[in-house]
Write an enzyme that holds these catalytic residues in place. Structure first.
Site, PDB file in Angstrom:
ATOM      1  N   CYS A 105      -3.263   1.382   7.978  1.00  0.00           N
ATOM      2  CA  CYS A 105      -2.022   0.531   7.289  1.00  0.00           C
ATOM      3  C   CYS A 105      -2.021  -1.005   7.275  1.00  0.00           C
ATOM      4  CB  CYS A 105      -0.549   0.800   7.999  1.00  0.00           C
ATOM      5  SG  CYS A 105       0.486  -0.313   7.365  1.00  0.00           S
ATOM      6  N   SER A 136       9.633   3.856  17.069  1.00  0.00           N
ATOM      7  CA  SER A 136       8.326   3.668  17.723  1.00  0.00           C
ATOM      8  C   SER A 136       8.403   3.097  18.859  1.00  0.00           C
ATOM      9  CB  SER A 136       7.669   3.043  16.496  1.00  0.00           C
ATOM     10  OG  SER A 136       6.201   2.939  16.784  1.00  0.00           O
ATOM     11  N   LEU A 137       8.080   3.807  19.989  1.00  0.00           N
ATOM     12  CA  LEU A 137       8.130   2.990  21.185  1.00  0.00           C
ATOM     13  C   LEU A 137       6.796   2.470  21.785  1.00  0.00           C
ATOM     14  CD1 LEU A 137      11.033   3.126  22.936  1.00  0.00           C
ATOM     15  CD2 LEU A 137       9.743   5.034  24.230  1.00  0.00           C
ATOM     16  N   CYS A 160      -1.452  -3.919  14.866  1.00  0.00           N
ATOM     17  CA  CYS A 160      -1.354  -3.784  13.577  1.00  0.00           C
ATOM     18  C   CYS A 160      -1.877  -4.543  12.661  1.00  0.00           C
ATOM     19  CB  CYS A 160       0.149  -3.322  13.136  1.00  0.00           C
ATOM     20  SG  CYS A 160       0.534  -3.091  11.609  1.00  0.00           S
ATOM     21  N   SER A 179      10.760   5.183   9.605  1.00  0.00           N
ATOM     22  CA  SER A 179      10.456   4.904  10.910  1.00  0.00           C
ATOM     23  C   SER A 179      10.882   3.447  11.250  1.00  0.00           C
ATOM     24  CB  SER A 179       8.912   5.024  10.956  1.00  0.00           C
ATOM     25  OG  SER A 179       8.189   4.447  12.080  1.00  0.00           O
ATOM     26  N   GLY A 237       5.220  -2.919   6.698  1.00  0.00           N
ATOM     27  CA  GLY A 237       6.842  -3.577   6.755  1.00  0.00           C
ATOM     28  C   GLY A 237       7.363  -2.623   7.662  1.00  0.00           C
ATOM     29  N   CYS A 293       4.693  -7.788   6.994  1.00  0.00           N
ATOM     30  CA  CYS A 293       5.655  -7.594   7.854  1.00  0.00           C
ATOM     31  C   CYS A 293       5.774  -8.655   8.743  1.00  0.00           C
ATOM     32  CB  CYS A 293       5.297  -6.236   8.675  1.00  0.00           C
ATOM     33  SG  CYS A 293       6.514  -5.675   9.937  1.00  0.00           S
ATOM     34  N   GLU A 331       0.843  -1.467   0.022  1.00  0.00           N
ATOM     35  CA  GLU A 331       0.102  -0.008  -0.063  1.00  0.00           C
ATOM     36  C   GLU A 331       0.933   1.220  -0.055  1.00  0.00           C
ATOM     37  OE1 GLU A 331      -2.936  -2.576   2.956  1.00  0.00           O
ATOM     38  OE2 GLU A 331      -2.724  -0.333   3.278  1.00  0.00           O
ATOM     39  N   CYS A 391       3.606  -6.705  15.258  1.00  0.00           N
ATOM     40  CA  CYS A 391       2.862  -5.814  16.323  1.00  0.00           C
ATOM     41  C   CYS A 391       1.410  -6.101  16.581  1.00  0.00           C
ATOM     42  CB  CYS A 391       3.101  -4.263  15.949  1.00  0.00           C
ATOM     43  SG  CYS A 391       5.006  -3.855  15.803  1.00  0.00           S
TER      44      CYS A 391
HETATM   45  S1  SF4 Z   1       3.487  -1.533  13.220  1.00  0.00           S
HETATM   46 FE1  SF4 Z   1       4.999  -1.454  11.610  1.00  0.00          FE
HETATM   47  S2  SF4 Z   1       6.510  -2.957  12.228  1.00  0.00           S
HETATM   48 FE2  SF4 Z   1       4.650  -3.309  13.228  1.00  0.00          FE
HETATM   49  S3  SF4 Z   1       3.853  -4.994  12.395  1.00  0.00           S
HETATM   50 FE3  SF4 Z   1       2.927  -3.009  11.691  1.00  0.00          FE
HETATM   51  S4  SF4 Z   1       4.013  -2.503  10.012  1.00  0.00           S
HETATM   52 FE4  SF4 Z   1       5.223  -4.072  11.048  1.00  0.00          FE
END
Ligand code: SF4
Length: 352
Positions: free
Chosen positions: A337, A218-219, A123, A195, A163, A116, A94, A120
């Site tokens: 995303c 990204s914390l 996500c 990022s 990703g 990815c 995307e 996470c």
């Molecule tokens: S937040 Fe970013 S690093 Fe984490 S799974 Fe989603 S795309 Fe991957």
């Protein structure tokens, strides 16, 4: 076959060595500007002076192919357009065209991978798993496709799509180089942001290489156990190691480090987080980008309420941590995303 989306003029001139195709570096610059800066894909029509034989036969050795656009979804609420691309091998990824405050200025949010591997938990892309890395050419081609699809000036790029950019380090840095090149995307290096969820070795490498692009780490939690739950990759590097890498980057650049905090309602905005964050980065110049999680999600997470967000903002400010609220695009359907690719993958595979 050479992809014109991932070579420098020097590399292109060096690759074209046969008598009919041999070209000077100046011709290579004009060729790349024609294709990448101006978005033209028909070499034979080139107006700028490049010798006729090269124009006529370039298509035999070079290409400037773009991925197919499977979906295009306008999000008027956030002044954004989301694109779902499909590569020749079927990989889905995307990009998003995002309106900036300035009239008719845009930035493009780019993917670095199809899917990815980082997993996470908040996500949609993380739930897809990693399909494959994108090549630098695919990344730049997606940028050009988004840039050329509508009027307006695209003046920035952020690697915050599908990703983990540092998991595909070489291709992402090459793509960023093309985007910043005067014969490429012609974007200021300072307007390119990369990022990462915190891959420590790559942060150290990026710092040692003195890369000119902005870095965001990204914390999303400064409490070790909670961060491991939200970002499983955190199990690889203790928070103290990550903080040390961030501190060394801030010191090397002479600028505050930017930390992204994906704010999840009821999850990561308590006093304990603010205190842990202040302790972890004691003496390190940082600024915190608070980003609301996208709405309408399948995982049960919710956007923080105004009261929750304000309380966390105040808790950070009280500890001397500057906070900027960033607006994530994604108040509309399937806008987070990975959601487009996720929906399409589900539809294609028939998985519920
Ligand atoms: S937040 Fe970013 S690093 Fe984490 S799974 Fe989603 S795309 Fe991957």
């Amino acid at each position: 076959m050479i992809s014109l989306y991932e070579v420098t003029p020097t590399e292109l001139a060096a690759a074209l060595t046969t008598p009919e195709l041999a070209c000077t570096e100046a011709e290579a610059r004009r060729l790349l500007a024609w294709c990448v800066s101006h978005g033209r894909t028909d070499f034979s029509n080139m107006r700028r002076p490049v010798k006729r034989a090269l124009r006529a036969r370039l298509a035999e050795v070079a290409q400037a192919e773009r991925p197919a656009v499977l979906e295009r979804i306008e999000d008027p609420v956030d002044d954004a357009v989301r694109y779902l691309f499909q590569a020749a091998d079927g990989a889905l990824f995307e990009a998003v065209r995002i309106g900036l405050d300035k009239d008719a200025h845009y930035t493009v949010c780019l993917s670095s991978q199809a899917g990815c591997a980082m997993g996470c938990t908040f996500c949609a892309t993380g739930r897809l798993g990693l399909h494959r890395h994108l090549s630098a050419a695919e990344i730049v081609a997606s940028f050009c496709a988004v840039r050329d699809e509508a009027p307006g000036r695209v003046s920035g790029a952020v690697f915050m799509g599908q990703g983990e950019p540092f998991h595909n380090y070489a291709a992402v840095l090459r793509a960023a180089g093309v985007l910043a090149h005067s014969c490429g995307g012609r974007i200021s290096a300072k307007a390119i942001t990369i990022s990462t969820v915190g891959l420590v070795p790559q942060i150290l490498r990026y710092t040692a290489e003195a890369q000119p692009y902005k870095l965001i780490v990204s914390l999303s939690s400064a409490l070790p156990e909670r961060r491991r739950q939200l970002l499983p990759v955190a199990a690889r590097w203790p928070l103290t190691e990550l903080a040390a890498a961030v501190a060394s980057h801030a010191e090397a650049t002479g600028r505050p480090a930017t930390l992204a905090w994906v704010l999840m309602g009821g999850v990561n905005h308590d006093e304990a987080e603010a205190e842990a964050l202040a302790t972890l980065f004691d003496g390190v110049p940082v600024r915190i980008n608070l980003i609301d999680i996208n709405d309408r999600r399948p995982d049960g997470q919710r956007r923080a309420t105004d009261a929750e967000r304000n309380a966390f903002h105040d808790a950070l400010s009280a500890r001397g941590l500057p906070v900027i609220r960033r607006y994530s695009v994604g108040r509309s359907r399937d806008a987070a995303c990975g959601m487009l690719a996720s929906r399409r993958t589900t539809a294609l595979s028939g998985v519920a």
